[in-house]
Design an enzyme around this catalytic site. Structure first.
Site, PDB file in Angstrom:
ATOM      1  N   GLY A 168      48.723  41.207  78.722  1.00 48.17           N
ATOM      2  CA  GLY A 168      49.109  42.528  78.476  1.00 48.17           C
ATOM      3  C   GLY A 168      49.671  43.059  79.933  1.00 48.17           C
ATOM      4  N   GLY A 217      45.343  45.561  82.749  1.00 50.25           N
ATOM      5  CA  GLY A 217      44.426  44.418  83.125  1.00 50.25           C
ATOM      6  C   GLY A 217      43.608  44.984  84.357  1.00 50.25           C
ATOM      7  N   GLU A 259      46.222  37.513  81.599  1.00 53.83           N
ATOM      8  CA  GLU A 259      47.538  36.845  81.607  1.00 53.83           C
ATOM      9  C   GLU A 259      48.575  38.292  81.647  1.00 53.83           C
ATOM     10  OE1 GLU A 259      51.144  36.881  80.538  1.00 53.83           O
ATOM     11  OE2 GLU A 259      50.838  35.597  79.097  1.00 53.83           O
ATOM     12  N   CYS A 302      56.532  37.909  78.542  1.00 55.07           N
ATOM     13  CA  CYS A 302      55.894  38.033  79.877  1.00 55.07           C
ATOM     14  C   CYS A 302      56.782  37.056  80.902  1.00 55.07           C
ATOM     15  CB  CYS A 302      54.407  37.996  79.918  1.00 55.07           C
ATOM     16  SG  CYS A 302      53.438  39.257  78.758  1.00 55.07           S
TER      17      CYS A 302
END
Length: 463
Positions: free
Chosen positions: A215, A220, A237, A271
């Site tokens: 996300g 994070g 990630e 991403c």
């Protein structure tokens, strides 16, 4: 062969929170709104199941993962339709059928990757054991596939897993849990849908030996801080703002299609998609026109329509982010080559594929992760300056270099601060090749042997 209606009925609730079709805005179904108490029960069951699951050994666990892959393939048409209706990506191209097929491929890869004990010196052996219970929080852009990335290796290594999917795309992951869970012992895999409160409970849960999150960088960082008291191992990630650099010897016509899909796969909601493109000034106009041609021939529409290759953005919030960034670029004098004029009153979250030139290097569309179908294209004269711009942001998930001279491209790639740098392609991943980011794009690796080691703990046995 399970049908879409059967799969939806197996996972949707009679009450809970609404899940909407991003192409129409209609309610697709309801997902159970699980609580922290539900999570505690699931973790307790996972802790009970874990020793027996680990004791089965690699061979038996791998066999069951292959059976699970077969089960996913048997339900792949239904799963793909559910992904299209819930997340928005088209059935065709690199869309929901591709995603469902990827789930089966990653399950098989996790089963097939060898991981033998390693001799260290003359008298020590390094081996990897299960962490225990793994908690995973997934995103909404590739909901089933990324959930599989999180759970497949963890299961192979003898962990039990509890997955919390995004509240925007829970049904796809609940369906994956239903399909895979049929072949696993009770308590080994649990999927719990819910909102932010459930996500916070996952991060704070002391029963997890490992947390995996895909996300935003902001979330994070919050996970790192909130989980510090329990010291779980982390794989993060996080967001990317991937640069691409086109060298002056590249062939615009030859690379245009791959550039396009590098940027616009899943309508830009990836991403590791190409999000800012630096093109040598001698090729800038040719690359722009070659990309325009690809944009203009690529149809956008509801994911379940067979002719669609691009779909809607998954959330109205993401539509607003992309729209705002493009409008700010326009106001600052940028040129819209194609796109940039959405029908804001139409049903669904459709934003047209958009190419933007004449944008400043510090514009929001360049320095912020737009996570949508709007690509800024910037000319450069000096390669060192292009590399400096590519490295200037606090992201480092992926990058790409485009050139007719592969060796020259490799030299440039070695100077880019990113976990993966692709040559003459962008965003391709393989279950045997490790993947992960640097800087604000997170840490830890997934896929391949390194991915298996990341969901295990090393143990040294010395004689």
């Amino acid at each position: 062969m399970q049908t879409y209606d059967e799969l939806l009925a197996a996972v949707a609730a009679r009450e809970g929170f609404e899940v909407r079709d991003p192409a129409t805005g209609e309610v697709l179904g309801y997902a159970p709104d699980r609580t922290a108490e539900d999570l505690s029960r699931a973790v307790s069951a996972a802790r009970v199941a874990q020793p027996g699951w680990e004791a089965l050994g690699h061979e038996e666990r791998s066999r069951l993962l292959r059976v699970a892959a077969d089960a996913v393939e048997g339900a792949s048409a239904a799963l793909a339709e559910l992904i299209s209706r819930e997340q928005g990506k088209p059935l065709n191209g690199p869309g929901s059928r591709f995603e469902a097929g990827g789930v089966a491929a990653w399950l098989r890869a996790a089963a097939d990757i060898p991981l033998e004990p390693e001799q260290v010196g003359e008298s020590a052996v390094l081996r990897y054991r299960a962490v225990g219970v793994v908690g995973a929080i997934g995103p909404w852009n590739w909901p089933a596939l990324i959930a599989c990335w999180q759970l497949a290796g963890a299961l192979r290594m003898g962990n039990t897993v509890v997955v919390k999917p995004s509240e925007y795309t829970p049904l796809s992951v609940l369906a994956l849990g239903e399909i895979v869970g049929r072949v696993l012992p009770e308590g080994v895999l649990t999927v719990l849908s819910g909102g932010r409160e459930l996500g916070a409970a996952v991060v704070a849960e002391p029963g997890f030996g490992k947390l995996m999150f895909t996300g935003s960088t902001r979330t994070g960082r919050a996970i790192v801080a909130a989980s510090a008291g329990n010291l779980p191992r982390l794989t993060l990630e996080l967001g990317g703002n991937d640069p691409g650099i086109v060298l002056p010897d590249a062939d615009p016509a030859a690379i245009a299609e791959d550039l396009f899909w590098g940027a616009f796969i899943n309508t830009g909601q990836t991403c590791a998609a190409l999000k800012r493109l630096y093109v040598h000034e001698s090729l800038h106009d040719e690359v722009v026109e070659a990309l325009r041609a690809v944009v203009e021939r690529t149809p956008m529409g509801p994911g379940v329509e067979e002719g669609s290759l691009l779909g809607p953005l998954t959330t109205r919030e993401q539509f607003g982010i992309v729209d705002t960034l493009v409008e700010k670029a326009k106001a600052a004098g940028a040129r819209i080559v194609v796109g940039g004029e959405p029908d804001r009153d139409a049903p669904g979250n459709f934003y047209p594929a958009t190419l933007v030139t004449g944008v400043a290097g510090d514009a929001g569309l360049v320095v912020e992760e737009q996570f949508g179908p709007a690509l800024p294209i910037l000319p450069y004269r000096d390669l060192d300056d292009a590399i400096r711009q590519a490295n200037a942001l606090d992201t480092g998930l992926g990058a790409s270099v485009w050139s007719a001279d592969v060796e020259r491209a490799k030299g440039v790639a070695g100077r880019i601060e990113a976990g993966t740098v692709w040559i003459n392609k962008h965003g391709t991943v393989h279950p045997m090749v490790p993947f992960g980011g640097v800087k604000g794009s997170g840490y830890g690796l997934e896929f391949g042997q390194e991915g298996l080691k990341a969901v295990a703990v090393p143990q040294i046995i010395t004689t």
